[in-house]
Scaffold this motif. Structure first.
Motif, mmCIF file in Angstrom:
data_model
loop_
_atom_site.group_PDB
_atom_site.id
_atom_site.type_symbol
_atom_site.label_atom_id
_atom_site.label_comp_id
_atom_site.label_asym_id
_atom_site.label_seq_id
_atom_site.Cartn_x
_atom_site.Cartn_y
_atom_site.Cartn_z
ATOM 1 N N MET A 63 -34.528 -15.292 -25.541
ATOM 2 C CA MET A 63 -33.347 -15.276 -26.397
ATOM 3 C C MET A 63 -32.947 -16.706 -26.710
ATOM 4 O O MET A 63 -32.647 -17.485 -25.837
ATOM 5 C CB MET A 63 -32.225 -14.549 -25.662
ATOM 6 N N ASN A 64 -32.946 -17.031 -27.951
ATOM 7 C CA ASN A 64 -32.514 -18.356 -28.369
ATOM 8 C C ASN A 64 -31.278 -18.145 -29.234
ATOM 9 O O ASN A 64 -31.325 -18.268 -30.450
ATOM 10 C CB ASN A 64 -33.637 -19.056 -29.122
ATOM 11 N N ALA A 65 -30.190 -17.801 -28.581
ATOM 12 C CA ALA A 65 -28.993 -17.329 -29.271
ATOM 13 C C ALA A 65 -28.228 -18.456 -29.935
ATOM 14 O O ALA A 65 -28.069 -19.526 -29.383
ATOM 15 C CB ALA A 65 -28.080 -16.613 -28.290
ATOM 16 N N HIS A 66 -27.769 -18.164 -31.109
ATOM 17 C CA HIS A 66 -26.811 -19.035 -31.777
ATOM 18 C C HIS A 66 -25.458 -18.737 -31.142
ATOM 19 O O HIS A 66 -25.188 -17.592 -30.753
ATOM 20 C CB HIS A 66 -26.796 -18.729 -33.280
ATOM 21 N N PRO A 67 -24.577 -19.733 -31.010
ATOM 22 C CA PRO A 67 -23.288 -19.488 -30.339
ATOM 23 C C PRO A 67 -22.514 -18.292 -30.874
ATOM 24 O O PRO A 67 -21.839 -17.619 -30.133
ATOM 25 C CB PRO A 67 -22.514 -20.784 -30.581
ATOM 26 N N ASP A 68 -22.626 -18.010 -32.174
ATOM 27 C CA ASP A 68 -21.852 -16.908 -32.741
ATOM 28 C C ASP A 68 -22.480 -15.545 -32.502
ATOM 29 O O ASP A 68 -21.844 -14.528 -32.720
ATOM 30 C CB ASP A 68 -21.681 -17.114 -34.250
ATOM 31 N N SER A 69 -23.740 -15.481 -32.042
ATOM 32 C CA SER A 69 -24.412 -14.191 -31.915
ATOM 33 C C SER A 69 -24.129 -13.504 -30.584
ATOM 34 O O SER A 69 -24.476 -12.358 -30.406
ATOM 35 C CB SER A 69 -25.925 -14.365 -32.092
ATOM 36 N N ASN A 70 -23.498 -14.176 -29.653
ATOM 37 C CA ASN A 70 -23.197 -13.610 -28.340
ATOM 38 C C ASN A 70 -21.756 -13.976 -27.995
ATOM 39 O O ASN A 70 -21.424 -15.157 -27.930
ATOM 40 C CB ASN A 70 -24.179 -14.185 -27.319
ATOM 41 N N PRO A 71 -20.881 -12.989 -27.791
ATOM 42 C CA PRO A 71 -19.467 -13.316 -27.552
ATOM 43 C C PRO A 71 -19.248 -14.161 -26.296
ATOM 44 O O PRO A 71 -18.315 -14.958 -26.241
ATOM 45 C CB PRO A 71 -18.784 -11.952 -27.438
ATOM 46 N N ILE A 72 -20.098 -14.014 -25.281
ATOM 47 C CA ILE A 72 -19.948 -14.800 -24.061
ATOM 48 C C ILE A 72 -20.291 -16.266 -24.340
ATOM 49 O O ILE A 72 -19.560 -17.180 -23.966
ATOM 50 C CB ILE A 72 -20.832 -14.233 -22.923
ATOM 51 N N ILE A 73 -21.420 -16.483 -25.033
ATOM 52 C CA ILE A 73 -21.814 -17.847 -25.366
ATOM 53 C C ILE A 73 -20.802 -18.470 -26.315
ATOM 54 O O ILE A 73 -20.411 -19.628 -26.169
ATOM 55 C CB ILE A 73 -23.244 -17.873 -25.963
ATOM 56 N N SER A 74 -20.344 -17.704 -27.279
ATOM 57 C CA SER A 74 -19.340 -18.199 -28.223
ATOM 58 C C SER A 74 -18.074 -18.632 -27.481
ATOM 59 O O SER A 74 -17.501 -19.690 -27.765
ATOM 60 C CB SER A 74 -19.019 -17.112 -29.249
#
Length: 186
Positions: A1-12
């Motif tokens: 998973m190379n998530a963009h900050p907006d694609s995961n509420p926890i990372i955001s």
């Protein structure tokens, strides 16, 4: 998973806490423990270079604040009895409050230079997260959700709470130095 900050509420949320508050953030697992090794500057401290890498370690379902480096002291009210006892002794705090699955976390600004060791039972059902500790942050969903109860500014740690922490420090320090294990939340 190379998530963009907006694609995961926890990372955001982690990015938001870093950007808006300059907090030190760690990933936490379902057991409320940090994912991997942790600590100020440790390998799973969130910053712009390693936030996504840390979540890739195990897709942590939550985040936590490392209190000392973030300049925060958290009073952890474990249950309704602790919430009532705190209110009876100190009143309703005008500070940021997080609702936890069983109680509340009261967020306070740590006074500059004040070392607050973590500890359990500073009052019945009341713990402190200080200089060498962390606490789970909203919007983590572990056994249940962590949510913000209000959006108040984080108030300075009140003098009467500082006095309570000073009064209970010898017991907390003795427990830390003895190597005695802490209970959950300790």
């Amino acid at each position: 998973m190379n998530a963009h900050p907006d694609s995961n509420p926890i990372i955001s949320a982690a990015y938001q806490y870093i950007n808006e508050n300059n907090w030190t953030i760690v990933g936490v697992g379902i057991n409320k423990r940090p994912v991997g090794e942790w600590g100020p500057g440790g390998p799973n401290r969130y910053d712009y270079s390693n936030l996504e890498r840390v979540f890739n370690l195990g897709n942590a379902p939550g985040i936590g604040i490392v209190t000392g480096p973030s300049g925060i002291v958290i009073i952890d009210l474990d249950n309704d009895d602790a919430i009532r006892a705190w209110r009876d002794r100190f009143g309703v705090p005008a500070t940021r409050i997080a609702k936890t699955p069983r109680g509340r976390h009261l967020y306070f600004q740590a006074p500059p230079g004040l070392h607050v060791p973590p500890g359990t039972e500073i009052m019945p059902g009341v713990d402190v997260r200080g200089s060498e500790s962390y606490a789970v942050l909203p919007p983590s969903i572990l056994a249940d959700a962590y949510t913000w109860q209000n959006d108040d500014a984080i108030a300075p740690l009140p003098d009467d709470v500082i006095q309570l922490l000073a009064d209970t420090r010898p017991q907390r320090k003795a427990k830390i130095l003895s190597g005695e294990p802490f209970d959950e939340g300790g």
